[in-house]
Design an enzyme around this catalytic site. Structure first.
Site, PDB file in Angstrom:
ATOM      1  N   HIS A  85      -4.163  -8.763   0.437  1.00  0.00           N
ATOM      2  CA  HIS A  85      -2.900  -8.012   0.344  1.00  0.00           C
ATOM      3  C   HIS A  85      -2.701  -7.683  -1.122  1.00  0.00           C
ATOM      4  O   HIS A  85      -2.549  -8.603  -1.936  1.00  0.00           O
ATOM      5  CB  HIS A  85      -1.733  -8.856   0.862  1.00  0.00           C
ATOM      6  CG  HIS A  85      -1.914  -9.309   2.283  1.00  0.00           C
ATOM      7  ND1 HIS A  85      -1.352  -8.634   3.342  1.00  0.00           N
ATOM      8  CD2 HIS A  85      -2.615 -10.344   2.818  1.00  0.00           C
ATOM      9  CE1 HIS A  85      -1.683  -9.244   4.476  1.00  0.00           C
ATOM     10  NE2 HIS A  85      -2.456 -10.281   4.188  1.00  0.00           N
TER      11      HIS A  85
ATOM     12  N   GLU B   5      -3.110 -16.924  13.092  1.00  0.00           N
ATOM     13  CA  GLU B   5      -2.889 -17.648  11.826  1.00  0.00           C
ATOM     14  C   GLU B   5      -1.925 -18.793  12.138  1.00  0.00           C
ATOM     15  O   GLU B   5      -2.260 -19.956  11.990  1.00  0.00           O
ATOM     16  CB  GLU B   5      -2.319 -16.686  10.765  1.00  0.00           C
ATOM     17  CG  GLU B   5      -2.078 -17.345   9.409  1.00  0.00           C
ATOM     18  CD  GLU B   5      -1.420 -16.404   8.382  1.00  0.00           C
ATOM     19  OE1 GLU B   5      -0.836 -15.379   8.796  1.00  0.00           O
ATOM     20  OE2 GLU B   5      -1.494 -16.725   7.171  1.00  0.00           O
TER      21      GLU B   5
ATOM     22  N   ASP C  71      -3.834 -13.722  -0.503  1.00  0.00           N
ATOM     23  CA  ASP C  71      -2.823 -13.458  -1.542  1.00  0.00           C
ATOM     24  C   ASP C  71      -3.148 -14.331  -2.752  1.00  0.00           C
ATOM     25  O   ASP C  71      -2.474 -15.341  -3.007  1.00  0.00           O
ATOM     26  CB  ASP C  71      -1.421 -13.801  -1.002  1.00  0.00           C
ATOM     27  CG  ASP C  71      -1.083 -12.998   0.239  1.00  0.00           C
ATOM     28  OD1 ASP C  71      -0.748 -11.803   0.099  1.00  0.00           O
ATOM     29  OD2 ASP C  71      -1.183 -13.555   1.357  1.00  0.00           O
TER      30      ASP C  71
ATOM     31  N   HIS D 225      -3.537  -9.333  11.880  1.00  0.00           N
ATOM     32  CA  HIS D 225      -3.452 -10.778  11.705  1.00  0.00           C
ATOM     33  C   HIS D 225      -3.189 -11.375  13.095  1.00  0.00           C
ATOM     34  O   HIS D 225      -2.254 -10.935  13.787  1.00  0.00           O
ATOM     35  CB  HIS D 225      -2.291 -11.143  10.790  1.00  0.00           C
ATOM     36  CG  HIS D 225      -2.548 -10.894   9.328  1.00  0.00           C
ATOM     37  ND1 HIS D 225      -2.944  -9.685   8.831  1.00  0.00           N
ATOM     38  CD2 HIS D 225      -2.454 -11.736   8.256  1.00  0.00           C
ATOM     39  CE1 HIS D 225      -3.087  -9.787   7.508  1.00  0.00           C
ATOM     40  NE2 HIS D 225      -2.790 -11.016   7.136  1.00  0.00           N
TER      41      HIS D 225
END
Ligand code: ADE
Ligand code: ZN
Length: 338
Positions: free
Chosen positions: A22, A203, A282, A200
């Site tokens: 991201h 997760e 991230d 996603h």
């Protein structure tokens, strides 16, 4: 006699692609302060150290609250260029040769920043990275799943003038309570527009969400996918379809998806024939870029050089590069491994 090369040194030199990043999550505290100053935006921290100290998360939502607040400093086309180029410099240092980066337009358009500012700024950074660092890249537009279907449709509509800049769409943000089914129609429209699809899934959400991502969003690649390992039939399906999983070990550790890197499912995923890649998610928030993910996971679970090489191969095979570009990168890995 020369020492055998360590696995860490081998990872450093290994050519790789990053498929789960991201761009807003690569905003380092130093750049956050610089942009805050440049744009006259106030941030609720008085030092870089205070920002880093706040990065202590117990779940995905804890992190997202801070991550969206951090993105408030991004306002101008140059801000987005600087953000992207800073990431590519870090990636190049890790021998990432190609990256497919996510961006969250709604985080910016909802603050009054134009779609064009975001996309053209990122594109400037991507172009510079290719010219100055030799790193190629593609852009994936993510819908925020905590927002509604109408907002996702409006975002896709706002992006249509820039479709030549975008390879695909993705789905991110708060997973539990926001199943893929909520966005089935948006993803169908994206497919009609010729866009690739990723999401996603698994997760924090259950295996049922992974099934939905496959059956209703018709994804080309899965982001995370950890909780697929709770469903025997799903494991066999993912292996059979050669679905690429973009796994993010340090993210999983920081967001308490795993208690310890030693418990990480990657060895079991590999044993079951899943097409695993390793990525940083991230990195400014989770304490490491892609090589740190490879090295720390390898040390914790005991990955072999062959497994690490296979994972790097998977990263190019699972990318949205052309077959000839994939072959060129894979030949470089073969030459390196030999
Ligand atoms: N947005 C940024 N990072 C994310 C993650 N790991 N999961 C969901 N949404 C995200
Ligand atoms: Zn992610």
């Amino acid at each position: 006699m020369s020492q055998p090369q360590s696995l860490d040194a081998y990872i450093d030199g290994l050519p790789k692609a990053e498929l789960h990043l991201h761009i807003e999550g690569s905003l380092e505290p130093e750049l956050m302060f610089e942009l805050a100053r440049r744009n006259g935006v106030s941030i609720p921290f008085d030092s870089v150290e205070a920002v880093r100290a706040a990065y202590d998360f117990s779940n995905l939502q804890d992190f997202l609250d801070i991550y969206y607040a951090g993105a408030n400093v991004l306002l101008t086309r140059r801000d987005f260029e600087d953000l992207a180029f800073a990431y590519f410099q870090r990636a190049a240092a890790d021998n990432v040769r190609h990256a497919e980066i996510f961006f969250d337009p709604q985080t910016h358009t909802d603050r009054g920043v134009a779609m064009e500012t975001v996309i053209e700024g990122l594109w400037d950074g991507m172009t510079r990275a290719e010219n100055e660092l030799g790193v190629t890249s593609k852009l994936i537009l993510c819908f925020l799943r905590h927002l509604d279907e109408a907002a996702a449709f409006a975002t896709l509509e706002a992006a249509t003038p820039f479709l030549d800049r975008i390879v695909g769409v993705g789905l991110d943000s708060s997973e539990v309570g926001h199943p893929p089914s909520k966005f089935a129609r948006v993803f169908a429209r994206a497919a009609e527009l010729g866009l690739k699809r990723v999401a996603h899934a698994g997760e924090e959400g259950p295996p049922a969400y992974v099934h939905e991502a496959l059956d209703l969003l018709h994804i080309d690649r899965m982001d995370h996918g950890n909780r697929s390992m709770e469903d025997e039939g799903l494991i066999r399906r993912l292996a059979g379809e050669r679905m690429t999983l973009t796994v993010c070990p340090l993210s999983n550790l920081k967001l308490c998806v795993v208690k310890d890197l030693k418990d990480h499912p990657v060895p079991e995923m590999l044993r079951r024939g899943l097409h695993v890649t390793l990525n940083s998610d991230d990195p400014a928030y989770f304490g490491g870029y892609v090589n740190a993910n490879y090295k720390q996971l390898a040390a914790a679970v005991g990955l072999t050089r062959e497994q690490v090489t296979q994972i790097a191969r998977n990263s190019f095979e699972g990318s949205f590069l052309s077959e000839s570009e994939k072959a060129r990168h894979l030949a470089k890995i073969d030459a390196y491994a030999a």
